[in-house]
Design an enzyme around this catalytic site. Structure first.
Site, PDB file in Angstrom:
ATOM      1  N   HIS A  81      -4.512   2.320   7.444  1.00 24.10           N
ATOM      2  CA  HIS A  81      -3.132   2.821   7.510  1.00 24.10           C
ATOM      3  C   HIS A  81      -2.893   3.899   6.449  1.00 24.10           C
ATOM      4  O   HIS A  81      -2.391   4.984   6.754  1.00 24.10           O
ATOM      5  CB  HIS A  81      -2.156   1.648   7.299  1.00 24.10           C
ATOM      6  CG  HIS A  81      -0.714   2.057   7.275  1.00 24.10           C
ATOM      7  ND1 HIS A  81       0.145   1.813   8.318  1.00 24.10           N
ATOM      8  CD2 HIS A  81       0.017   2.721   6.342  1.00 24.10           C
ATOM      9  CE1 HIS A  81       1.340   2.311   8.026  1.00 24.10           C
ATOM     10  NE2 HIS A  81       1.290   2.863   6.826  1.00 24.10           N
ATOM     11  N   GLU A  82      -3.271   3.603   5.211  1.00 19.35           N
ATOM     12  CA  GLU A  82      -3.008   4.562   4.123  1.00 19.35           C
ATOM     13  C   GLU A  82      -3.874   5.813   4.278  1.00 19.35           C
ATOM     14  O   GLU A  82      -3.443   6.929   3.975  1.00 19.35           O
ATOM     15  CB  GLU A  82      -3.257   3.920   2.755  1.00 19.35           C
ATOM     16  CG  GLU A  82      -2.412   2.689   2.450  1.00 19.35           C
ATOM     17  CD  GLU A  82      -0.926   2.873   2.674  1.00 19.35           C
ATOM     18  OE1 GLU A  82      -0.410   4.003   2.600  1.00 19.35           O
ATOM     19  OE2 GLU A  82      -0.254   1.854   2.948  1.00 19.35           O
TER      20      GLU A  82
ATOM     21  N   HIS B 260      -2.356   8.354   6.454  1.00 19.81           N
ATOM     22  CA  HIS B 260      -1.339   9.175   5.770  1.00 19.81           C
ATOM     23  C   HIS B 260      -1.967  10.432   5.157  1.00 19.81           C
ATOM     24  O   HIS B 260      -1.355  11.494   5.131  1.00 19.81           O
ATOM     25  CB  HIS B 260      -0.660   8.391   4.651  1.00 19.81           C
ATOM     26  CG  HIS B 260       0.457   7.495   5.114  1.00 19.81           C
ATOM     27  ND1 HIS B 260       1.565   7.962   5.768  1.00 19.81           N
ATOM     28  CD2 HIS B 260       0.643   6.157   5.003  1.00 19.81           C
ATOM     29  CE1 HIS B 260       2.386   6.955   6.040  1.00 19.81           C
ATOM     30  NE2 HIS B 260       1.849   5.840   5.591  1.00 19.81           N
TER      31      HIS B 260
ATOM     32  N   CYS C 202       5.473   0.245   7.499  1.00 18.14           N
ATOM     33  CA  CYS C 202       5.218   1.409   6.657  1.00 18.14           C
ATOM     34  C   CYS C 202       6.466   1.689   5.842  1.00 18.14           C
ATOM     35  O   CYS C 202       7.571   1.704   6.392  1.00 18.14           O
ATOM     36  CB  CYS C 202       4.896   2.610   7.558  1.00 18.14           C
ATOM     37  SG  CYS C 202       4.614   4.142   6.642  1.00 18.14           S
ATOM     38  N   LEU C 203       6.288   1.928   4.556  1.00 16.42           N
ATOM     39  CA  LEU C 203       7.451   2.203   3.705  1.00 16.42           C
ATOM     40  C   LEU C 203       8.140   3.505   4.108  1.00 16.42           C
ATOM     41  O   LEU C 203       9.300   3.715   3.777  1.00 16.42           O
ATOM     42  CB  LEU C 203       7.027   2.269   2.229  1.00 16.42           C
ATOM     43  CG  LEU C 203       6.482   0.946   1.645  1.00 16.42           C
ATOM     44  CD1 LEU C 203       6.028   1.155   0.208  1.00 16.42           C
ATOM     45  CD2 LEU C 203       7.517  -0.165   1.715  1.00 16.42           C
TER      46      LEU C 203
ATOM     47  N   GLN D 164       3.220   9.928   0.590  1.00 14.84           N
ATOM     48  CA  GLN D 164       4.524   9.297   0.829  1.00 14.84           C
ATOM     49  C   GLN D 164       5.534   9.552  -0.277  1.00 14.84           C
ATOM     50  O   GLN D 164       6.725   9.336  -0.093  1.00 14.84           O
ATOM     51  CB  GLN D 164       4.349   7.786   1.022  1.00 14.84           C
ATOM     52  CG  GLN D 164       3.611   7.429   2.303  1.00 14.84           C
ATOM     53  CD  GLN D 164       3.411   5.941   2.430  1.00 14.84           C
ATOM     54  OE1 GLN D 164       2.475   5.396   1.874  1.00 14.84           O
ATOM     55  NE2 GLN D 164       4.312   5.274   3.129  1.00 14.84           N
TER      56      GLN D 164
ATOM     57  N   GLY E 134       0.836  -1.190   0.000  1.00 13.71           N
ATOM     58  CA  GLY E 134       0.000   0.000   0.000  1.00 13.71           C
ATOM     59  C   GLY E 134       0.872   1.242   0.000  1.00 13.71           C
ATOM     60  O   GLY E 134       1.990   1.224   0.532  1.00 13.71           O
TER      61      GLY E 134
HETATM   62 ZN   LIG Z   1       2.602   3.972   5.724  1.00 15.90          ZN
END
Ligand SMILES: [Zn+2]
Length: 183
Positions: free
Chosen positions: A134-135, A138, A92-93, A51, A46
């Site tokens: 989660h996304e 962001h 998380c990236l 991001q 995701g």
């Molecule tokens: Zn994330």
């Protein structure tokens, strides 16, 4: 198409609120393609536009390998969440190398627009529900490591500080769903 740079904590852009998408044009489709490419390159499941430094309300998810769906979700809103929670690790990236147990609702219903601007709804449970929530955090400038339960916050405080300083965490770990993907 291009792989973009993924911002990592504490980049200030990650803490800003994203603006609604208003134009459903070629540029938006190009952005979504870049987001998929960037996410795959990083073995993620995701990614929110925030991001990669684009403060617009869209995210991509690909959980097909895990038995769920793949898609672009624009201007998403939570319509319903279950009271029942799920346990599970989250990564998380933008917080590279960290995986932390983080409870989330087990099920969600999301309203969103597709790339044509058409309004749709989607339901997801377990990992898909986790990914959506989660996304979507962001998009509101929230990073999950700032919302951990107090004991987890304490346990992972040193790792989070290391990551903010550009170092790997003490024990670099990817969440199980991501390990499965890159295997
Ligand atoms: Zn994330």
């Amino acid at each position: 198409m291009a792989v973009r740079k993924i911002l990592t904590i504490p980049d200030p852009v990650l803490y800003q609120k994203a603006e609604p998408v208003a134009k459903f044009d070629r540029k938006l489709r190009g952005l979504a393609r870049d987001m998929f490419e960037t996410m795959y390159e990083a073995s993620g499941v995701g990614l929110a536009a925030v991001q990669i430094g684009v403060l617009q309300r869209l995210l991509v998810i690909d959980l097909e390998d895990q038995g769920f769906i793949k898609g672009v979700f624009i201007n998403p809103e939570v319509l319903e969440v279950s009271e029942e929670m799920q346990e599970g690790e989250e990564g998380c990236l933008s917080v590279p190398g960290l995986s932390v147990p983080h409870p989330r609702p087990r099920w969600v219903k999301i309203g969103y627009q597709d790339l044509n601007g058409t309004k749709r709804t989607v339901e997801g449970e377990m990992l898909l529900a986790r990914a959506f929530l989660h996304e979507m955090d962001h998009l509101d400038g929230k990073v999950f490591v700032d919302q951990l339960e107090p004991d987890m916050k304490l346990e992972f405080a040193e790792d989070i500080e290391r990551i903010k300083a550009g170092k790997p965490p003490r024990e670099s770990k990817k969440p199980a769903y991501r390990r499965a993907r890159s295997a």
